[in-house]
Structures are given as C-alpha cells and as structure tokens.
Write a protein that holds these residues in place. Structure first.
Motif, PDB file in Angstrom:
ATOM      1  N   MET A   1       4.808 -12.010  76.183  1.00  0.00           N
ATOM      2  CA  MET A   1       5.110 -13.201  75.705  1.00  0.00           C
ATOM      3  C   MET A   1       6.676 -13.415  75.777  1.00  0.00           C
ATOM      4  O   MET A   1       7.402 -12.451  75.324  1.00  0.00           O
ATOM      5  N   LYS A   2       7.324 -14.482  76.461  1.00  0.00           N
ATOM      6  CA  LYS A   2       8.755 -14.431  76.424  1.00  0.00           C
ATOM      7  C   LYS A   2       9.401 -14.551  75.410  1.00  0.00           C
ATOM      8  O   LYS A   2      10.434 -14.125  74.911  1.00  0.00           O
ATOM      9  N   TRP A   3       9.061 -15.725  74.689  1.00  0.00           N
ATOM     10  CA  TRP A   3       9.775 -16.086  73.244  1.00  0.00           C
ATOM     11  C   TRP A   3       8.734 -15.686  72.124  1.00  0.00           C
ATOM     12  O   TRP A   3       7.568 -15.783  72.246  1.00  0.00           O
ATOM     13  N   PHE A   4       9.485 -15.656  70.968  1.00  0.00           N
ATOM     14  CA  PHE A   4       8.471 -15.671  70.087  1.00  0.00           C
ATOM     15  C   PHE A   4       8.047 -17.136  69.524  1.00  0.00           C
ATOM     16  O   PHE A   4       8.681 -17.952  68.799  1.00  0.00           O
ATOM     17  N   GLU A   5       6.872 -17.336  70.331  1.00  0.00           N
ATOM     18  CA  GLU A   5       6.353 -18.816  70.318  1.00  0.00           C
ATOM     19  C   GLU A   5       6.296 -19.352  69.172  1.00  0.00           C
ATOM     20  O   GLU A   5       5.467 -18.607  68.327  1.00  0.00           O
ATOM     21  N   TYR A   6       6.552 -20.546  68.949  1.00  0.00           N
ATOM     22  CA  TYR A   6       5.870 -21.418  67.928  1.00  0.00           C
ATOM     23  C   TYR A   6       5.371 -22.562  67.935  1.00  0.00           C
ATOM     24  O   TYR A   6       5.002 -23.480  67.270  1.00  0.00           O
ATOM     25  N   ASP A   8       5.594 -24.952  70.493  1.00  0.00           N
ATOM     26  CA  ASP A   8       6.440 -26.069  70.244  1.00  0.00           C
ATOM     27  C   ASP A   8       5.768 -27.367  70.816  1.00  0.00           C
ATOM     28  O   ASP A   8       6.365 -28.558  70.091  1.00  0.00           O
ATOM     29  N   SER A 142      12.776 -31.420  71.288  1.00  0.00           N
ATOM     30  CA  SER A 142      11.171 -31.261  71.382  1.00  0.00           C
ATOM     31  C   SER A 142      10.473 -32.237  70.737  1.00  0.00           C
ATOM     32  O   SER A 142      11.016 -32.699  70.106  1.00  0.00           O
ATOM     33  N   GLY A 145       9.979 -31.195  67.345  1.00  0.00           N
ATOM     34  CA  GLY A 145      11.192 -31.577  66.330  1.00  0.00           C
ATOM     35  C   GLY A 145      10.970 -33.072  65.812  1.00  0.00           C
ATOM     36  O   GLY A 145      11.357 -33.057  64.845  1.00  0.00           O
ATOM     37  N   ARG A 148       8.818 -32.640  62.934  1.00  0.00           N
ATOM     38  CA  ARG A 148       9.418 -31.945  61.791  1.00  0.00           C
ATOM     39  C   ARG A 148      10.554 -33.219  61.044  1.00  0.00           C
ATOM     40  O   ARG A 148      10.916 -33.008  59.925  1.00  0.00           O
TER      41      ARG A 148
ATOM     42  N   GLU B 227      11.072  -9.857  70.833  1.00  0.00           N
ATOM     43  CA  GLU B 227      12.125 -10.852  71.450  1.00  0.00           C
ATOM     44  C   GLU B 227      13.484 -10.218  71.240  1.00  0.00           C
ATOM     45  O   GLU B 227      14.392 -10.416  71.859  1.00  0.00           O
ATOM     46  N   VAL B 469      16.284 -29.663  63.391  1.00  0.00           N
ATOM     47  CA  VAL B 469      14.963 -29.419  63.629  1.00  0.00           C
ATOM     48  C   VAL B 469      14.499 -28.829  64.959  1.00  0.00           C
ATOM     49  O   VAL B 469      13.525 -28.280  65.519  1.00  0.00           O
ATOM     50  N   ASN B 470      15.695 -29.116  66.003  1.00  0.00           N
ATOM     51  CA  ASN B 470      15.352 -28.499  67.606  1.00  0.00           C
ATOM     52  C   ASN B 470      16.016 -27.028  67.478  1.00  0.00           C
ATOM     53  O   ASN B 470      15.913 -26.380  68.590  1.00  0.00           O
ATOM     54  N   ALA B 483      10.144 -28.050  57.419  1.00  0.00           N
ATOM     55  CA  ALA B 483       9.550 -28.424  58.499  1.00  0.00           C
ATOM     56  C   ALA B 483       9.569 -28.056  59.641  1.00  0.00           C
ATOM     57  O   ALA B 483      10.548 -27.620  60.263  1.00  0.00           O
TER      58      ALA B 483
END
Lengths: 368, 524
Positions: A1-6, A8, A142, A145, A148, B227, B469-470, B483
């Motif tokens: 996994m490249k990023w700590f994926e959330y 997105d 994103s 975003g 959010r 990471e 948020v981004n 959020a």
C-alpha cells in the motif's frame, strides 16, 4: 500500500444521507413560502409541502433503490445495461446539462441576494465570479472532500434554521394560520408542483451511489436524508405564514430571509439578523452548487473518458459563468429558476421512473 | 543513502585546488587493515588530526601485542575509558595468561576483559568514524582487521526541566531535553508496556543523526507506520538540526498554512498520543518531539484537559474554541462591520464607534492592518529579547504605543480593544505552531473582509474549509473526526466527556485495539 489509504474516492452511506439535504437545501427554500402561499389559502400550504415531500421521499427511495442495485457502477454503465449505450450517453448528457444549469442558477441567485442584503455598490458580476471560483476550487479537490464539506456545513445550516424558528415564536400569531382547508383542488395541484420543484436535487444519488462502498442500505439512508429538508421546509413555511400572514408571505420576494429580519437577538449584540442568516445560508447554497457542478463533471467525464477533470472544468467554468450572467434582471432570474426547476424535475423524475420500469421489464440485474 | 558516499562525493569535485587538498585526504583507505599503524594513520588523516582526537597506544599486559584506543575528548566519559577499558587491558597483576594468537586474544578481550555493556565488532572505517563522533571509543589490535566499538557516551547536557513552551498548572513538570536517550527514557517511564517500540533511523548525508520512531505495537495501524517509515527513508539532506526539518520534509502538503505534525516538549502528551494510536518521532539534539497523524481537533487540545475534572476540561475546551474563533475572525469582523454593514451594529454602539473613529484618517482595514502588524512586531521583539528586557517591551508596546496611538488619533480605541482581544485569544491556544497558522490566516480574512465584507469572510471561511477537508496528515484526513464523521469521537472534541465514558481510542486512526478502558471499571 503506497499511502495510508482512507479510500478517498469511496464514501459511506451516511455521507449520502448528509449529501441529500445539503443538495436540496439551497436557494429554493428562500422563496418557497411565496410560491406555495400564492397557490393556496391560509396555512394550507403545509399540506402541499408535506404531500410533495412524501412524493419526493418515495422518488428518492426509488432512485436510491435503482442506483444501489448496481453497486460500484457509474450511471453511464448501468444505464447502458438497461437501455442501450447511445441512449445512456444521451441521458448522462441531459443530466450534465441540467446540473450545469442548476450551478449557473445558484451562482446567479446568490449574487443577486448578496447584492440585495449585503452590498449595494459591488457589481453582481464580481460577486458571482468570486463565488464561482470558490466552487471551482472545491470541485477540483477530492470528491470525498466535497462530502466532508457537507458534513462540516450542514449542522451550522440546520442550527441557523432552528434558531430562526425559535426566535420567531414570539411573533407567531395563530390567527394568521386561518382559515384551514379552504384551498381549491387546482390550488393544491399548483402548490404541489411548486413544492416538488423546490425539492429537486436528489438526482445526485444516481451518480453518487457508485461511490458508496456497500450500497445495500443506501435507500434507507437516502430517505432519512430526504426527511430533513421536508421537516425544515414545513417548519419554515408555517413560521412564515404564522408571522407574516398569508397575504404578506405571498408577496415577499424572499420570505425566509425576511423571517430572519424579524429576529431580535436578546441582549442586542447585533442587529439585522437576516445578514447573518444569509451569510450562513451562503454555505448551504455553496454545497448545492458544488455538488451540482461536481455531478456535471462526473457525468461528462464518464462520457469523455480520456479528458482530465481539470480540462473539463476549464471548459465548463466560463460556460456556467456566461449562463449565470445571461438573465438581465431579477424577474428574468426568477423565470430562469422556474424553468430550470421544471426541467430538472422532469428530467430527474422521468429518467428515474423510466430506468426503473425498463429495468424491471427487461429484468436487468447486476452481472458479476 | 549509500554508505561511504562521503568519500565518493569528494572524488567528484573537479576543481583543481580542491583536488589538491582532497588528494591529501585521500591517502587513507576505507578498509581496515591488519597493520595497526596504518589504521591509526587512516583515522588521523580522515579527521585531519584534530587536537580533540585522542589515540592512546599501549601494549596489552603480559604480551607484546600492541593496541590502541581512539576516541574524541569531551564526547566520552573518561572514567569509563580509564577504569573499564584501559585499566583492564593494561593491569599486570590480573590472574589469567593471555593467548598469543592474535585472533584468540581479540576474542578474549571482546568477551572477557573489556567490561562495557554496549560493545560491538565492526569492519568498516565508516562505522568507526560514526561511532567516535557520537561518543564511542574504538579499540584496534595490531594484526587484526576488526575493530571493537564501545559505547562510552558522556557529554554535558541539560538536565530535565519544566517545558518552556507548554507550561501547565496541573500535570507532570518534566520536559524533554536535547539528549535522545534521556527522551526515550522519559517516554518509557510513562508507558511501561512491553509493546512500546522504538525504531531507529539515521538521518543526514554528512552528519549522522539518530531519529527514533515510537509507537505501541498492537494499537497503531501498521499501514500508518509503513507510510511514516517510507517517508523517513526519503530524507536526504546534509543534516537535520531540529525536528522541524523532518516535519517539513515528510509533511503531506507544504503549501498548507496548517501544521500537519504537532510538536511538543511534554512526555505526558507524547505518551497520551501513543496510547491513542499515534506515532511520535524523536530526533537527537532537540527537545521537540513530533506527533502524527493529527487532526484539526488536536490542535486545540491540551493534556491538562484530562487532568482536571470533566466539567472544567469541557469548559476549557470550549473556551479554546472561542479563542480560536476570536483569534481568526475578530479583526475581520470589525473591518466588515465598520466598513460595510454599519447597520448590523446596535445603534448606540454604532454611534460611539463612529464618534471615536471621527479623527482617524485611515479606512478600517488600514487601521486594523497597522495595529495587527504592530502586534506581531511586539510579539516577535518580546520573544527575541532577553527575558528581563522582554517585559519592558510589553509595557512600552502595550501601554505607551497603544495609548499614544489613540491620543494621536492614528487608531480608534475600539480597534485597540479588538487587537488586544485577538492577541490574548491567540496566546491562549495551547499549540504554538497552530497559533502561528491562525495568525497567518487572520490576515487573509482581514483582506477578504476589506474587499467583500461579511460575504468575503464567509467565502474565505469556505475556502479554508475546502483546504482542510482536502488536507491530510500522513494520509489521515485533517478534518476527522468532524468529517468524515466518527460520532463516537465527538465526545472528546469540543466536549471532554467524563473519563469513564471515554472508553474508545479515536476511531479515525483505525487502531488495531479500539478499547482503551472498560466502562464499568474492573470487577472486584
């Protein structure tokens, strides 16, 4: 996994629940009491708001059901399964166009209201441009975003709605609500059609459900989300009639903002609550505009697959701005809004119903 | 980075003069040979014979084997070298005969004679130089191409004191120091858990500095660690004198005004964050420890919130949210109200504001901007000056300039109140790095208010929200748990719910062990 994926580009069904009221609550509610009150007598408008709300809740459920029966599929790909590819492309394009028109309308409306309630010298074109650029900034981020942002702003918006209601209780006159149930049948019909157009926006489900990770429960959450604007609309409508009386409410340009004008903050911290109300309401309108624009971008990028999001936006933004600046004055903007309301209602409802019926008839299922 | 690249880089240089001096330096070889004299010469040449380099040559007792100790004066504890190493190697009346073979002797010295706990064999000059520059001592034996490297660190360092930047009324009084070991000890003393992990990285091309990543195994999400370690490995610079370098190198967005790491001098804060499932990064040579990932809510929390009873903790938290609001919005709101929306000010107040602003020649924005910049100057001057003079600046700046400016009619008294309130509010934020970024965006809000009034403020607010948020901190959304919303985390956000209710670790960190307490307490 490249990023700590959330995840997105993945959202939860709870975010759909938040997105629907954020999309629906926009400029519509600011003038809704006028339109409904004009069509009905006394406080009967609440029935039309409620009935149209129930109709919309049912439609929302249907839309969510349709979209969630094709998990992780974009609107274009599942409508291709149901109707053929060319028709699916046309439908997607129709959605993109209506979404862009909603964007343009919201941008224009917010600039007009801002000019009316906040500034008198700043030109509308400048206000609209600044607002549109912020919208573009949000959409270029994103997609998660955007959801959010809904979550950040919706509580504030609901809070200000509630405070307008609470602070107006003192001015509420029961006699204003009279007479009950005197509206003619055509009055109700007209009121309901106004109500339905003001609830528009649930069409975003068709596009956003593809982002939901586990869409089985989406219809339930979508319905819960839709209940929020229905309750808010009824509350504001009844308060409007109760405070202003029927004849005043049906003649005010933006009865809901005028309602905020009546508010008198105890302690006299500041006056002109309507400015604060409108400033907060900008967030609501912002959410609507961002999602409308984002759906347009999403729809178009599903058609033009090899175009970057940024290129599309670079092309769409001037278009939206030009459309927003097209109407000459407030009356034209109002007509523009009405036309867009009817077109959106027609497009969303007919496409949803059409796709659901055809899917049932042709027994199209998710193929794995 | 490649071992020994230090030497390679010197070779690359084309400049002739440089080459001449380099040639002298390059008379040494990286390999460690069997000849003692040559080895010692290598070390001397590599470091260019500094006078704090001490090379003690001697003969091992009862034998004609030659050996040498190499260390740098001041970095080592001489007592250890004299009593534990030199004495044991030289003392004649020790009981045992030593073998005559070189390698056996070396083995015995390694296993039996030298009584230093931290000792290792090594074969490269790079190891030796790194070790002696970090307080180690190297032992060479003639005829052997191995070196013993002993840990004999013992330099002067500051003792543990109360943290200067984050004082609390209630709570532990100790703060981190410049020494990495001491800092690790401080954390270990807070968390006595066998799963507490310290992973060491070496940072820097030229100066090799130790950096330690701390976390609790079984709480922290493994991907988060992966990471962080991945990003730390990308660091390639000469030296990292402060953890700020690390922070800036591995942060998610360098354009953001918001810090994506929290820095702290407080071990209790680090311990608390580790138990929440976060990761701390310690760097040798600085008392500031980095904590990541953080979210916007953490920026307004202080460890003290948990030490006081929950009602008080909640009150303090809400006060801080109010302070953040004032610190960001107060001057902007003043500008917007005075220059665009006079109607919103209650009429009596509006009259008195108008009366006091009567002689002021500037528009509200210029007035606010002037006072804002003055305030920043005062703060900066106060921070740079010696403590005893620092207070004078407060008096001169606050009283004399403020009063004189009003008397002279340059600014209105209301403006002075607004600016003072803003300054007090921004001082009351617990994290300095966050307070700075709030100061920064305050000026942005002032500009927005000057152009568009309230509309400008809300547009700027929306933009800040879009940015937040981004934004991510090590891949975790900065706006969590607002959020994406994790409602169970909300009871420790603006509120600070009673300690018995805070049973879950923050959900947005996706910890592998979500429970941190049992609601009912232990069964007795």
């Amino acid at each position: 996994m490249k990023w700590f994926e959330y995840g997105d580009e993945k959202i939860s069904e709870r975010e759909i629940m938040i997105a629907i009221p954020s999309m629906v609550i926009g400029v519509g509610i600011l003038s809704l009491p006028r339109g409904v009150a004009a069509a009905t007598t006394g406080s009967d408008g609440w029935i039309t708001v409620l009935v149209s709300g129930i109709v919309i809740i049912f439609l929302t459920w249907m839309t969510a059901k349709l979209a969630s029966s094709f998990p992780n599929k974009s609107f274009l790909s599942y409508s291709t399964l149901i109707v053929t590819k060319p028709i699916a492309v046309i439908l997607t394009f129709l959605f993109a166009v209506t979404s862009l028109m909603i964007t343009a309308y919201e941008v224009r409306e917010i600039s007009d209201i801002a000019k009316q309630y906040l500034f008198d010298r700043t030109p509308v074109a400048v206000i609209a441009l600044s607002f549109l650029l912020v919208v573009v900034y949000a959409v270029s981020g994103s997609r998660a975003g955007i959801f959010r942002l809904n979550m950040m702003f919706l509580p504030i918006i609901l809070f200000i709605t509630l405070s307008v209601f609470v602070f107006n209780l003192g001015w509420f006159k029961l006699s204003n609500l009279m007479p009950f149930f005197q509206t003619s049948f055509t009055g109700y019909a007209k009121g309901i059609s106004t109500g339905i157009t003001s609830y528009m926006g649930f069409g975003i489900i068709l596009f956003y459900v593809s982002l939901v990770e586990k869409p089985e429960k989406t219809p339930k959450y979508a319905v819960m989300g839709m209940c929020i604007p229905v309750v808010a609309y009824i509350l504001l409508f009844v308060t409007c009639i109760g405070v202003f009386g029927h004849s005043v409410a049906s003649n005010l340009l933006f009865p809901t903002i005028e309602l905020a004008k009546e508010v008198d903050i105890p302690g006299g911290f500041f006056e002109r609550f309507e400015s604060v109300f409108f400033v907060i309401w900008i967030m609501a309108i912002f959410n609507t505009t961002v999602m409308a624009f984002d759906v347009a971008v999403l729809a178009l990028s599903s058609i033009f697959k090899n175009r970057a999001k940024m290129t599309l936006m670079l092309f769409l933004t001037p278009l939206v701005y030009a459309v927003a600046m097209y109407p000459e004055d407030l009356t034209e903007v109002d007509t523009f809004g009405k036309i867009i309301g009817y077109i959106t209602a027609f497009v969303t409802i007919s496409i949803t119903v059409l796709l659901t019926v055809i899917a049932k008839l042709r027994r199209v299922r998710q193929v794995d | 980075m490649v071992r020994g690249s230090f030497f390679k880089r010197n070779k690359d240089k084309k400049d002739k003069k440089q080459e001449k001096t380099n040639n002298e330096q390059e008379n040494f070889s990286i390999e460690i040979g069997k000849d003692l004299e040559k080895n010692l010469d290598n070390i001397r040449k590599m470091l260019d014979k500094p006078n704090d380099l001490i090379i003690r040559e001697f003969t091992i007792r009862h034998s004609d084997h030659k050996g040498a100790l190499v260390f740098i004066d001041g970095l080592v504890d001489k007592d250890v070298i004299n009593n534990r190493i030199l004495l044991r190697l030289q003392r004649v009346n020790e009981r045992r005969d030593l073998p005559s073979s070189d390698s056996k002797l070396f083995d015995i010295i390694y296993r039996e004679i030298i009584s230093v706990s931290d000792i290792q064999r090594s074969k490269t000059l790079d190891d030796v130089s790194n070790a002696i520059l970090y307080g180690g001592t190297a032992f060479y034996l003639d005829g052997i191409d191995d070196v013993l490297i002993m840990d004999t660190k013992g330099w002067e360092s500051r003792s543990i004191e109360e943290p200067m930047t984050e004082p609390v009324i209630r709570g532990p009084r100790e703060g981190f120091v410049e020494n990495l070991r001491t800092n690790m000890v401080l954390i270990r003393r807070h968390i006595q858990d066998p799963n507490l992990r310290f992973k060491t990285h070496q940072i820097g091309r030229r100066s090799k500095r130790n950096l330690v990543v701390t976390y609790i195994d079984g709480i922290t999400h493994p991907d988060l660690l992966k990471e962080i370690n991945r990003r730390l490995k990308t660091i390639d610079m000469d030296d990292a004198p402060e953890s700020g370098y690390i922070e800036q190198w591995i942060e998610d967005s360098f354009l953001s005004p918001f810090p994506q790491f929290l820095n702290t001098e407080r071990p209790d804060r680090v311990a608390f964050s580790l138990l929440e499932g976060k990761v701390a990064i310690l760097l040798d040579g600085t008392p500031f420890v980095l904590i990541a990932p953080i979210s916007i809510g953490n920026a307004l929390q202080s460890p003290e919130d948990y030490y006081e009873r929950w009602t008080i903790g909640t009150l303090l938290r809400s006060l801080r949210y109010l302070a953040a609001f004032i610190a960001i919005f107060a001057p902007a709101l003043y500008i917007a109200l005075v220059s665009f929306h006079q109607g919103m000010i209650p009429s009596k107040l509006a009259f008195s504001i108008a009366a006091t602003r009567d002689g002021v020649p500037f528009p509200a924005f210029v007035e606010a901007f002037l006072m804002g910049v003055t305030m920043e100057l005062l703060r900066e001057a106060g921070a740079r000056l010696p403590k005893t003079i620092g207070q004078t600046i407060g008096i001169v700046g606050g009283l004399v300039i403020g009063d004189a400016a009003v008397q002279a009619g340059v600014v209105s008294p209301i403006m002075v109140i607004v600016v003072a309130l803003t300054a007090i509010a921004s001082f009351s934020l617990p994290a300095y790095s966050v307070a700075i970024s709030f100061r920064l965006i305050r000026f942005g809000f002032m500009f927005a208010a000057a152009i568009f009034g309230l509309y400008g403020i809300i547009i700027a607010y929306i933009m800040v929200n879009i940015h937040i948020v981004n934004l991510k901190s090590i891949g975790v959304p900065y706006s969590a748990p607002f959020a994406p919303s994790f409602f169970s985390d909300w009871k420790d956000l603006v509120l600070r719910a009673p300690i018995q209710v805070l049973t879950k670790r923050p959900t947005y960190l996706k910890t592998t062990d979500p429970e941190s307490a049992n609601k009912g307490g232990q069964k007795t």
